[in-house]
Design a protein around this motif. Structure first.
Motif, PDB file in Angstrom:
ATOM      1  N   GLY A 198      55.338  68.177  24.124  1.00 38.82           N
ATOM      2  CA  GLY A 198      54.529  68.295  22.930  1.00 38.82           C
ATOM      3  C   GLY A 198      53.108  67.808  23.137  1.00 38.82           C
ATOM      4  O   GLY A 198      52.791  67.148  24.135  1.00 38.82           O
ATOM      5  N   PRO A 199      52.225  68.110  22.198  1.00 39.74           N
ATOM      6  CA  PRO A 199      50.829  67.675  22.320  1.00 39.74           C
ATOM      7  C   PRO A 199      50.699  66.171  22.157  1.00 39.74           C
ATOM      8  O   PRO A 199      51.501  65.522  21.495  1.00 39.74           O
ATOM      9  CB  PRO A 199      50.130  68.422  21.176  1.00 39.74           C
ATOM     10  CG  PRO A 199      51.210  68.703  20.180  1.00 39.74           C
ATOM     11  CD  PRO A 199      52.458  68.905  20.977  1.00 39.74           C
ATOM     12  N   LEU A 200      49.671  65.612  22.775  1.00 42.51           N
ATOM     13  CA  LEU A 200      49.362  64.193  22.639  1.00 42.51           C
ATOM     14  C   LEU A 200      48.602  63.984  21.332  1.00 42.51           C
ATOM     15  O   LEU A 200      47.655  64.712  21.032  1.00 42.51           O
ATOM     16  CB  LEU A 200      48.527  63.717  23.829  1.00 42.51           C
ATOM     17  CG  LEU A 200      49.122  63.953  25.220  1.00 42.51           C
ATOM     18  CD1 LEU A 200      48.192  63.417  26.301  1.00 42.51           C
ATOM     19  CD2 LEU A 200      50.506  63.327  25.344  1.00 42.51           C
ATOM     20  N   GLU A 201      49.012  63.003  20.574  1.00 40.31           N
ATOM     21  CA  GLU A 201      48.395  62.728  19.280  1.00 40.31           C
ATOM     22  C   GLU A 201      47.547  61.466  19.350  1.00 40.31           C
ATOM     23  O   GLU A 201      47.888  60.538  20.093  1.00 40.31           O
ATOM     24  CB  GLU A 201      49.493  62.552  18.205  1.00 40.31           C
ATOM     25  CG  GLU A 201      50.373  63.772  18.004  1.00 40.31           C
ATOM     26  CD  GLU A 201      49.689  64.883  17.233  1.00 40.31           C
ATOM     27  OE1 GLU A 201      48.571  64.650  16.708  1.00 40.31           O
ATOM     28  OE2 GLU A 201      50.255  65.980  17.152  1.00 40.31           O
ATOM     29  N   PRO A 202      46.460  61.414  18.553  1.00 40.32           N
ATOM     30  CA  PRO A 202      45.896  62.483  17.730  1.00 40.32           C
ATOM     31  C   PRO A 202      45.181  63.538  18.567  1.00 40.32           C
ATOM     32  O   PRO A 202      44.789  63.278  19.699  1.00 40.32           O
ATOM     33  CB  PRO A 202      44.927  61.743  16.809  1.00 40.32           C
ATOM     34  CG  PRO A 202      44.554  60.511  17.547  1.00 40.32           C
ATOM     35  CD  PRO A 202      45.732  60.137  18.387  1.00 40.32           C
ATOM     36  N   LEU A 203      45.015  64.720  17.944  1.00 44.22           N
ATOM     37  CA  LEU A 203      44.465  65.841  18.687  1.00 44.22           C
ATOM     38  C   LEU A 203      42.962  65.731  18.890  1.00 44.22           C
ATOM     39  O   LEU A 203      42.444  66.215  19.891  1.00 44.22           O
ATOM     40  CB  LEU A 203      44.777  67.148  17.959  1.00 44.22           C
ATOM     41  CG  LEU A 203      46.258  67.547  17.885  1.00 44.22           C
ATOM     42  CD1 LEU A 203      46.423  68.789  17.016  1.00 44.22           C
ATOM     43  CD2 LEU A 203      46.826  67.782  19.270  1.00 44.22           C
ATOM     44  N   GLY A 204      42.251  65.127  17.946  1.00 43.24           N
ATOM     45  CA  GLY A 204      40.798  65.072  18.033  1.00 43.24           C
ATOM     46  C   GLY A 204      40.157  66.183  17.230  1.00 43.24           C
ATOM     47  O   GLY A 204      40.696  66.632  16.219  1.00 43.24           O
ATOM     48  N   VAL A 205      39.001  66.658  17.667  1.00 45.44           N
ATOM     49  CA  VAL A 205      38.252  67.667  16.917  1.00 45.44           C
ATOM     50  C   VAL A 205      38.635  69.059  17.416  1.00 45.44           C
ATOM     51  O   VAL A 205      38.678  69.311  18.610  1.00 45.44           O
ATOM     52  CB  VAL A 205      36.728  67.432  17.047  1.00 45.44           C
ATOM     53  CG1 VAL A 205      36.254  67.578  18.484  1.00 45.44           C
ATOM     54  CG2 VAL A 205      35.954  68.360  16.122  1.00 45.44           C
ATOM     55  N   PRO A 206      38.930  69.992  16.491  1.00 47.44           N
ATOM     56  CA  PRO A 206      39.226  71.363  16.933  1.00 47.44           C
ATOM     57  C   PRO A 206      37.964  72.080  17.376  1.00 47.44           C
ATOM     58  O   PRO A 206      36.854  71.802  16.907  1.00 47.44           O
ATOM     59  CB  PRO A 206      39.825  72.010  15.677  1.00 47.44           C
ATOM     60  CG  PRO A 206      39.321  71.201  14.536  1.00 47.44           C
ATOM     61  CD  PRO A 206      39.116  69.807  15.041  1.00 47.44           C
TER      62      PRO A 206
END
Length: 307
Positions: A198-206
């Motif tokens: 899964g993705p690492l959280e937090p994702l940051g800015v899209p």
């Protein structure tokens, strides 16, 4: 890659070949990532004759662009620089890199290889002549060697400079979303795990919240890591990435401070940290969480075989 891997195995004597060759289904040895100076599977280049060492370098060169191969050789050479800085206590040396081949590259429809040592790990999986090129880890210690205040060695400098330029190009709102922590983690978060779930959280800015300049710089940053691969692989991997990428930064934004960033997208994870040794020790990695160690091409192979 097949020709280069076959030439490597042919160049080794029987004891060295026995240490270098593994079954493809030896999952623990094949799904391996270790960028610290610790024991690892394979045969050590320092134990090979000149022909064997040259064959290993030729195999490595099939996986890297000319610029990335130059970075890799600079990383290898830093082992001697680091050993001198440490007073020669640990006996680090530029021959302490290991190569392993999984399966038979000349006969099998699925096989893999890896060349790895301190601050360098390149893993390639080949299935039905499709290459799955990840993980690719580059590090540098020292990250920068200076003389009279000017850098004379900085093999991963562009990876740092582009990320700073991206951060500087952001407006206040985008920068606030991008900076996820005031302190950087001590290392890349994915570390040496054989899988990233899964993705690492937090994702940051899209990416779609960046302006045109910021978006262009983010594209350049992603391309910098993909361009570690030969052009035909880099183009294919770029085509797999959608527009839903995110950029995250942790730590101070001033240069010379300990900092970390990552980029995540569709089956993409790029991580960078410069946190050890007072911010002069860099780790970077290109991973594909759903496809590391050939998961993508192996899945396609199984689907075709059972159609």
């Amino acid at each position: 890659m097949r020709r280069a891997a076959g030439a490597l195995l042919a160049a080794l004597d029987e004891p060295a070949r026995a240490r270098a060759a593994y079954r493809f289904d030896d999952t623990a040895a094949r799904r391996w990532l270790e960028y610290r100076p610790l024991p690892r599977p394979g045969v050590c280049l320092d134990d090979l004759d000149r022909a064997g060492r040259k064959a290993a370098h030729r195999l490595l060169a099939t996986a890297l662009s000319p610029a990335a191969y130059a970075q890799a050789m600079a990383i290898v050479a830093l082992e001697e620089v680091l050993d001198r800085a440490e007073g020669w206590r640990r006996g680090r040396h530029s021959g302490d890199y290991w190569v392993a081949v999984f399966g038979d590259p000349e006969r099998d429809d699925r096989w893999a290889w890896r060349l790895e040592g301190h601050h360098l790990s390149v893993s390639m999986t080949v299935v039905d002549d499709q290459v799955s090129p990840a993980p690719v880890f580059f590090g540098a210690n020292p990250a920068t060697v200076r003389h009279a205040g000017r850098p004379v060695s900085r093999p991963l400098g562009v990876e740092e400079d582009l990320a700073h330029a991206l951060l500087d190009a952001m407006g206040p709102a985008a920068r606030s979303a991008a900076i996820i922590a005031d302190e950087a983690p001590g290392d890349i978060v994915s570390a040496t795990r054989p899988r990233v779930d899964g993705p690492l959280e937090p994702l940051g800015v899209p990416a779609d919240r960046l302006g045109p300049t910021g978006r262009a710089l983010l594209d350049q940053l992603v391309a910098l890591y993909l361009d570690r691969l030969p052009p035909e692989l880099a183009i294919r991997e770029a085509a797999r990435i959608d527009g839903g990428s995110h950029f995250a930064w942790a730590g101070p934004t001033r240069r010379g401070q300990r900092h970390y960033y990552r980029v995540q997208g569709d089956d993409l994870l790029i991580e960078y940290d410069n946190t050890a040794d007072d911010g002069n020790h860099v780790h970077t990695v290109l991973r594909r969480p759903a496809s590391d160690f050939g998961d993508d091409v192996l899945a396609a192979h199984h689907r075709e075989a059972h159609r």
